[in-house]
Design a protein around this motif. Sequence first.
Motif, short mmCIF file in Angstrom:
data_model
loop_
_atom_site.label_atom_id
_atom_site.label_comp_id
_atom_site.label_asym_id
_atom_site.label_seq_id
_atom_site.Cartn_x
_atom_site.Cartn_y
_atom_site.Cartn_z
N THR A 228 0.82 -1.21 0.00
CA THR A 228 0.00 0.00 0.00
C THR A 228 0.85 1.27 0.00
O THR A 228 0.37 2.33 0.39
CB THR A 228 -0.94 0.01 1.22
OG1 THR A 228 -0.15 -0.08 2.42
CG2 THR A 228 -1.92 -1.14 1.16
N PRO A 268 2.10 -4.03 9.55
CA PRO A 268 0.80 -4.71 9.65
C PRO A 268 0.57 -5.61 8.44
O PRO A 268 0.95 -5.27 7.31
CB PRO A 268 -0.20 -3.55 9.67
CG PRO A 268 0.59 -2.34 10.06
CD PRO A 268 1.97 -2.57 9.52
N ASP A 269 -0.04 -6.76 8.66
CA ASP A 269 -0.29 -7.69 7.55
C ASP A 269 -1.11 -7.05 6.44
O ASP A 269 -0.94 -7.38 5.26
CB ASP A 269 -1.02 -8.94 8.07
CG ASP A 269 -0.08 -9.86 8.85
OD1 ASP A 269 1.14 -9.67 8.75
OD2 ASP A 269 -0.58 -10.76 9.55
N LYS A 270 -2.00 -6.12 6.80
CA LYS A 270 -2.91 -5.56 5.81
C LYS A 270 -2.21 -4.71 4.77
O LYS A 270 -2.79 -4.45 3.70
CB LYS A 270 -4.00 -4.74 6.50
CG LYS A 270 -3.48 -3.53 7.26
CD LYS A 270 -4.61 -2.78 7.95
CE LYS A 270 -4.09 -1.56 8.71
NZ LYS A 270 -5.20 -0.85 9.41
N VAL A 271 -0.96 -4.26 5.03
CA VAL A 271 -0.28 -3.41 4.05
C VAL A 271 0.46 -4.24 3.02
O VAL A 271 0.95 -3.70 2.03
CB VAL A 271 0.70 -2.43 4.75
CG1 VAL A 271 0.01 -1.64 5.83
CG2 VAL A 271 1.93 -3.16 5.29
N THR A 273 0.10 -6.61 0.22
CA THR A 273 -0.95 -7.11 -0.65
C THR A 273 -0.35 -7.57 -1.98
O THR A 273 0.73 -7.14 -2.38
CB THR A 273 -1.99 -6.01 -0.93
OG1 THR A 273 -1.34 -4.90 -1.57
CG2 THR A 273 -2.63 -5.53 0.37
N GLU A 282 -2.77 -13.53 3.18
CA GLU A 282 -4.24 -13.55 3.16
C GLU A 282 -4.76 -14.95 3.49
O GLU A 282 -5.71 -15.11 4.26
CB GLU A 282 -4.76 -13.11 1.80
CG GLU A 282 -6.29 -13.05 1.75
CD GLU A 282 -6.82 -12.71 0.37
OE1 GLU A 282 -8.05 -12.65 0.21
OE2 GLU A 282 -6.00 -12.52 -0.56
N ASN A 285 -4.27 -15.62 7.30
CA ASN A 285 -5.11 -14.86 8.20
C ASN A 285 -6.60 -15.12 8.02
O ASN A 285 -7.39 -14.73 8.88
CB ASN A 285 -4.84 -13.36 8.02
CG ASN A 285 -3.44 -12.97 8.46
OD1 ASN A 285 -2.78 -13.72 9.17
ND2 ASN A 285 -2.99 -11.80 8.05
N THR A 286 -6.98 -15.75 6.92
CA THR A 286 -8.41 -16.00 6.71
C THR A 286 -8.70 -17.50 6.70
O THR A 286 -9.27 -18.03 7.66
CB THR A 286 -8.86 -15.36 5.39
OG1 THR A 286 -8.05 -15.85 4.30
CG2 THR A 286 -8.76 -13.85 5.45
#
Length: 651
Positions: A228, A268-271, A273, A282, A285-286
């Motif tokens: 990101t 953070p894992d969310k950054v 992608t 992904e 974590n899901t």
Amino acid sequence: MSLLSIGRSGLLAAQVGLSTTGNNITNANVPGYSRQGVVQTDTPSQNTGAGFVGTGTEVSSVRRYYDNFLANQLRGAETNQASLEGFYKQISQIDNLLADPTAGLSPVMQDFFNGVQNAAASPASAAARQSMLSTSESLAARFQGMSARLNEISEGVNSQVVSSVGEINSYARQIAELNNTISGLSSGGDLPNDLLDHRDQLITDLNKLVKTNVIQGDNNTLTVQMGTGQPLVVGNTAFTLGTAQAANDPSKMSVGYVAPNGKFTPLPDKVITGGQLGGLIEFRNTALDGAQNQLGQVAASLATSFNAQHQLGQDQNGALGGTFFNPIQAYVNPNANNAPQSTAEVKGTVVDAGKLTASDYSVDFDGTNFNVKRLSDGQVTQINPFPQTEPQVIDGVAYSITGAPAQNDNFLVRPTYAAAKDLTVAVKDPTKIALAAPVTTGAPIANTGSAKISAGTVDQNYLAPGNALTAPVTLTFDKAAGTLAGFPAGQDVTVTANGNTTTYPAGTPVPFTDGAAIGFGGVSFSISGAPGNGDTFTVGPNTSGVGDSRNGALLAGLQSKNVMNNGTATFQGAYAQVVNVVGNKAREAQIGMNAADAAVVQATKAHQSVSGVNLDEEAANLLRYQQAYQAAGKVMQIASTLFDTLLSLGR
């Protein structure tokens, strides 16, 4: 300029054209190579007095055919393809594991309840009891085996995360070095096309590992960002990534920056992608966390509900049943960044199968209170009071917090994460399987009325100190008053009729209602019919329950009872839902991967239409430059002949 010079300039230009065309042909199959073309211009004309006469030609540049917009489109398609491919490869392993008709959970769970039913049908049979223990051990082993396989997948993901980060660092260093080289070689205005191709190919390969964003920098350098917007390459500087165990969960590898002094700063894992790395994170974590937690939820719910019912039974030795499966403890990990002076300790025990969820929880101390946050939806429950006087139950888990916490202490609580791994059978002696009920009821033949008393049942209140019956209780009916008397002193009596419950204080005669449920001290029964005056009914401990299987029937009935998810799902129904969810995710990933493959093909064609080498076109160019070379040579030959003629005139 002389005719000889004009011919020479044409000869040199044709030679560059031949070299460039030959280079295109020989590199047609090299990944990342962009077609090159000669940009040829005429040299300034010369005024001869009679007019301007041309002086020849020159090659102004060798152009690289490259479209940045199409290249970015292709990178976007490839990073999405790599992400979906990485996700699908991993989730297909879980799908195959859970849905396997022989190695999955459904057949062994059916065998377990078959064993319970057989033992309940023959409670005095040692063989039936031993068979029930064997199927219990098989069930626990299957849960443990599936959990071990999921842990193997998790460890494999961690290894691939570490490997991917190493590759990303390698690409980043090479891109930074090429930035420096290209910047130095571009000072004169000409561009090193081959180095540009090499750098673009490195970015393409990097983009398949993690989504990249490329920004044009100064002097033909490129700034490369990942995810990101986190920087990877700025000019000739490459940032270094590293991996370390996550502060709140050592079972996961986190990705972050590594400073020159070695300090690790997690991201953070969310950054992170896109690309293979984004797909792995992904998935972890899901799908992976979800499968581990949901499988554990089935295991924990089965163990907790089976234990609760087993404890209400009586074994062959006349003792109340103990725990059949060992209690399930929540996985708790204190954050590595907690204050060193903190002595706080958090424990969680699964106590309610119906309220249990598959979510993880974050337990945080704000300086005054502990707050339990359900991570699936953000719902927060405060531990009240703190310090605790007894464990507080939240979503089926009893939280017990001790010690002296420090502000901002954090604990990750995963109630079901390790439940499948930790499921073990506590009962080893077949005689200790509690198939009988601990109470029995009766009515003497001498009773004059037609009333009958039902078989007694017990609930959790029966296990409270002082409630278990040690001697028979005799109830006597007074027809004139219409009441029953003789209930144990010190225990209130409840009567439930038509859905309405009335509580009568201890020692108070209880009005008789035909068919009403009567309860005291955790014992429940009903008396139906018309009792005669002085008729008696007994409720007492079960002293000869070897052939009794009332509790065994209740244990077997758990198979079809909606125990899980607030009483909406059976064990096998909940497991089927897990299989369905994982299967749907795998199918979605497969469909998305197929669509991504098509997008890559389309983007590749568009990109190659500009940058790709067309061998037919290059063959035509080869012929064209060959003819130009020969023609220029002819010009030089004529110039030589004319010069020789001039020289001969002077002899």
